[in-house]
Design an enzyme around this catalytic site. Sequence first.
Site, mmCIF file in Angstrom:
data_model
loop_
_atom_site.group_PDB
_atom_site.id
_atom_site.type_symbol
_atom_site.label_atom_id
_atom_site.label_comp_id
_atom_site.label_asym_id
_atom_site.label_seq_id
_atom_site.Cartn_x
_atom_site.Cartn_y
_atom_site.Cartn_z
ATOM 1 N N GLU A 87 0.992 -1.424 -0.034
ATOM 2 C CA GLU A 87 0.076 0.017 0.067
ATOM 3 C C GLU A 87 1.088 1.187 -0.018
ATOM 4 O OE1 GLU A 87 -0.789 -2.553 2.236
ATOM 5 O OE2 GLU A 87 -2.788 -3.179 1.391
ATOM 6 N N HIS A 107 -11.447 -3.762 9.008
ATOM 7 C CA HIS A 107 -12.095 -3.483 7.344
ATOM 8 C C HIS A 107 -13.232 -2.594 7.615
ATOM 9 C CE1 HIS A 107 -9.028 -6.327 6.519
ATOM 10 N NE2 HIS A 107 -9.361 -6.475 5.012
#
Lengths: 346, 327
Positions: free
Chosen positions: B62, B131
């Site tokens: 990322e 999440h």
Amino acid sequence: MIDANNEAAGKNSLLADFYREMRRVRTFEERVGELFVRGQSAGSMLHLSIGEESAAVGICANMRDGDTFTTHHRGHGIFLARGADPARMMAEIAGKEAGYCHGKGGSMHIADMGLGHLGANAIVGGGIPAVVGAGLAARNRKTNAVSFAFFGDGATGQGILYESMNMAALWKLPVMFVCINNQYGMGTRIDQATANPNLHERAEAFGLAARTVDGLDVEDVNEAAAELIAGARAGQPAFLVIDCYRFFGHARKDKSPYRDETEEAEGRLKDPVIRARDKLISSGMMSEADLDAWDAEIATEMDATIDFSIAEKEPQLSSMYRDVYAPGEPEPEPVRTRLERVLARE
Amino acid sequence: MAKIETTYRDALRLALTEAMQADDNVIIMGEEVGRYGGAYGVTKGLIDEFGEDRVIDTPISEAAIVGAAVGAGMAGLRPVAELMYVDFIGMTMDQLANQAAKIRYMFGGQIGVPMVLRTQGGTGRSAGAQHSQSLEAYVMHTPGLRLAMPSTVDDAYHLLRQALKQPDPVVFIEHKGLYTMKGTLDTDAEPAGWGKARVMREGADIVIVSYSRQLHHALAAAEILARENGIQAAVIDLRTLNPLDFDTIRPLVEQAGRAMVVSEGAMTSGVAAELAARITEECFDFLEDPVVRVAGEDIPISVSPLLEKHSVPTPEFISDAVRMMLK
């Protein structure tokens, strides 16, 4: 829980133990899938380790009391092989109070300090550096413990892995990096994400003892693990890549349209459970009937985990505010309480 | 094209498709954006139309995805980086906050970073603590970053097209609970301007300011209040949090004398806190009640569907809060 260092256990019975434990892992994972189909799991983010059982079992058999570990999101099998209660695991996956984390964590965040499980992680690579810290603690406190980081090939894309390997090597920590290479990070095959797929070479570059083992045969995994872990316990951090194949999709709903049926069929031939079974039978150590009896016993054990998790109760709403901070500390004020207080003025 | 019935997800894909057709410099990069078609299917099929050089599957890296987008933007491309979950923003924060957000300023205005970071957040899928978060406040707290959070099908398209025309980095946060939402999209219509809030419902008793999925909860609450209590709530969709359109909020609050901010992010130091402070400062003389925040609880999100549901505002809770104010 198997202890491969228990000298009373001969080689033959060890393979039988490995088979039994791998079958337990596989059957548990199959029941997790069933829990989802029955609409009783908390969500669909369930990542099964079917095809990877030799990694969980081969490594965990070489752990000792006091050892610690972190896992990735595909960690049910590792925790089970380390001695977890499958019923409490299933309850956690169902989001129930009786689960290991009282329904707050779920499949991707299961943990149990009693068994040295410092936590499963839903951030790729997120649990890796913690084992460096646990390794430091083991060194300074002279506990003789090893700390294990379990992760997948996908995590080799994360910089934190390399930072962690360097620290472990620099400080000669009792740390073991276990890369379960199931060939896929979600839908991306390893050669599509990795310029050099010889992953253990990266670890060698940092000064770790590193090798790759085929996960088809749990005895090979055990042998490689035993050697590297003994080194790690003596201050030579290690890195073991276990090659295997992810039999099913990334998560429960993923039908893996990104790979063809031929590849899947070939991949599923690389089955550590069947391999161990065949070896037990062909060597005359166990009969097919004996193994079938075990399988049936395990099926019953794992069926019960579904019943247990469905029967157990939901967490109480008031538990929502618990464990944000330590016991005894004030809990966060609920939004509703705050509103009532603010608006109650004259 | 004109008016079509579509979904939030397909409207996003249409915006990306048209932007890529119009400008060869637009590229998409991120985890699973190509062959897989995106974790939530937004980029499905784009690799077939635009090829692997423009729809780029990345390793799970990322920080480098965002950092590479910064460099690509500086070097003449128009990158759309995708962060699969906003929860992963922590791993990218240096590249986002110290690089993307600061390059124009600290280099004395020589160059900007025209990039869009598409991501999604929020609760609703029992996806657990890592999440399910709403982390827009991290972005809003960083000068130099623009922040768009579409709540409607129309804005999924128009805000993304507009984001791709901005000279500065835009963080574009979708909501995982909205992808299958249906609606009408008019691609030819003049969209509400970039940085303009939209009044979704008129009402003289109270002004509810919201955005993203909570906008729909606020609208549902307004319906309940009108039906059951005869209370008329105005509802404003912020659309972009930076730029923040206070000019649309001010006159409505001055008229109603009451305001509530509804947000899914944790309440403390969140977007609702900023809005409440701003309304209090600017409209103080007109307020009959404190400006109230109805926001996410100050706790992580549980995987338990029951705990998850009650960790963020529900329409029932919002309408209860309005009744408490107006009693």
